[in-house]
Scaffold this motif. Sequence first.
Motif, short mmCIF file in Angstrom:
data_model
loop_
_atom_site.label_atom_id
_atom_site.label_comp_id
_atom_site.label_asym_id
_atom_site.label_seq_id
_atom_site.Cartn_x
_atom_site.Cartn_y
_atom_site.Cartn_z
N GLU A 26 20.39 46.72 29.38
CA GLU A 26 19.27 45.91 29.85
C GLU A 26 18.10 45.96 28.86
O GLU A 26 17.41 44.96 28.65
N ILE A 27 17.88 47.13 28.29
CA ILE A 27 16.81 47.27 27.30
C ILE A 27 17.16 46.49 26.04
O ILE A 27 16.32 45.77 25.49
N LEU A 28 18.40 46.61 25.59
CA LEU A 28 18.83 45.86 24.40
C LEU A 28 18.72 44.36 24.63
O LEU A 28 18.33 43.61 23.72
N GLU A 29 19.04 43.92 25.83
CA GLU A 29 18.91 42.49 26.14
C GLU A 29 17.46 42.04 26.03
O GLU A 29 17.17 40.97 25.47
N GLN A 30 16.54 42.86 26.55
CA GLN A 30 15.12 42.50 26.47
C GLN A 30 14.63 42.49 25.01
O GLN A 30 13.88 41.60 24.60
N ILE A 31 15.07 43.48 24.24
CA ILE A 31 14.67 43.54 22.83
C ILE A 31 15.19 42.31 22.09
O ILE A 31 14.45 41.65 21.36
N ALA A 32 16.46 41.98 22.30
CA ALA A 32 17.05 40.82 21.63
C ALA A 32 16.36 39.54 22.07
O ALA A 32 16.15 38.62 21.27
N GLN A 33 15.98 39.47 23.33
CA GLN A 33 15.30 38.27 23.84
C GLN A 33 13.99 38.02 23.10
O GLN A 33 13.63 36.87 22.83
N THR A 34 13.30 39.09 22.71
CA THR A 34 12.03 38.90 21.99
C THR A 34 12.25 38.24 20.64
O THR A 34 11.34 37.58 20.13
N ALA A 35 13.43 38.40 20.07
CA ALA A 35 13.71 37.82 18.75
C ALA A 35 13.63 36.30 18.79
O ALA A 35 13.12 35.68 17.86
N ILE A 36 14.12 35.70 19.87
CA ILE A 36 14.13 34.24 19.92
C ILE A 36 12.74 33.65 20.17
O ILE A 36 12.57 32.44 20.09
N TYR A 37 11.78 34.52 20.44
CA TYR A 37 10.40 34.06 20.60
C TYR A 37 9.60 34.18 19.31
O TYR A 37 8.41 33.90 19.28
N ALA A 38 10.25 34.59 18.23
CA ALA A 38 9.58 34.68 16.94
C ALA A 38 9.33 33.27 16.41
O ALA A 38 10.03 32.32 16.77
N PRO A 39 8.35 33.13 15.53
CA PRO A 39 8.13 31.83 14.90
C PRO A 39 9.35 31.44 14.07
O PRO A 39 10.03 32.30 13.52
N SER A 40 9.60 30.14 13.98
CA SER A 40 10.65 29.65 13.10
C SER A 40 10.15 28.39 12.42
O SER A 40 9.42 27.59 13.02
N GLY A 41 10.55 28.21 11.17
CA GLY A 41 10.10 27.06 10.39
C GLY A 41 10.42 25.75 11.09
O GLY A 41 11.56 25.48 11.44
#
Length: 172
Positions: A26-41
Amino acid sequence: MTNAVVEALLTRRSVRTFTEQPIEREILEQIAQTAIYAPSGMGRQTWQFTVVTDRENIKRLADAIAAELGREGYDMYRPAALIIPSNLKESPFGREDNACALENIFLAAHSFGIGSVWINQLNNISERPAIRTLLKEFGVPDNHVVYGMAALGYAKETPAGKEKIGVIRFAD
């Protein structure tokens, strides 16, 4: 005066010695979820985030990297998990997008008391056959490249903070 985000930015350190304790899914899922909220070109979001928790698979990848780079004994610091951001090979912003995503991963991990370190050895070797075979096995698409990975785990010891240097100049 600081807030929680600034505090996290100022206290996060790279961890290079991990315990054997696994990280809860569950923690890994939350950490990975934050990645898709990063800025992208241009907001393209042409990335994928592959999470590897099987220690034998992590070791196999570390061994393949060691063989490709001639670094006997290389083990990526024996993390409990890897998050492998990948991006379309033809993406003009893939490297930058994935770097932003990795920063989100590192900060999110830190917020859970989990250590992290940037692993950049795949930067120029993700297309080599031995590496590509493993990446494909893990689910990284053939049309994606890997620039860096996040090694995650509970720290065996708290890294000492060192003085940070840099120039900050206001041009008012």
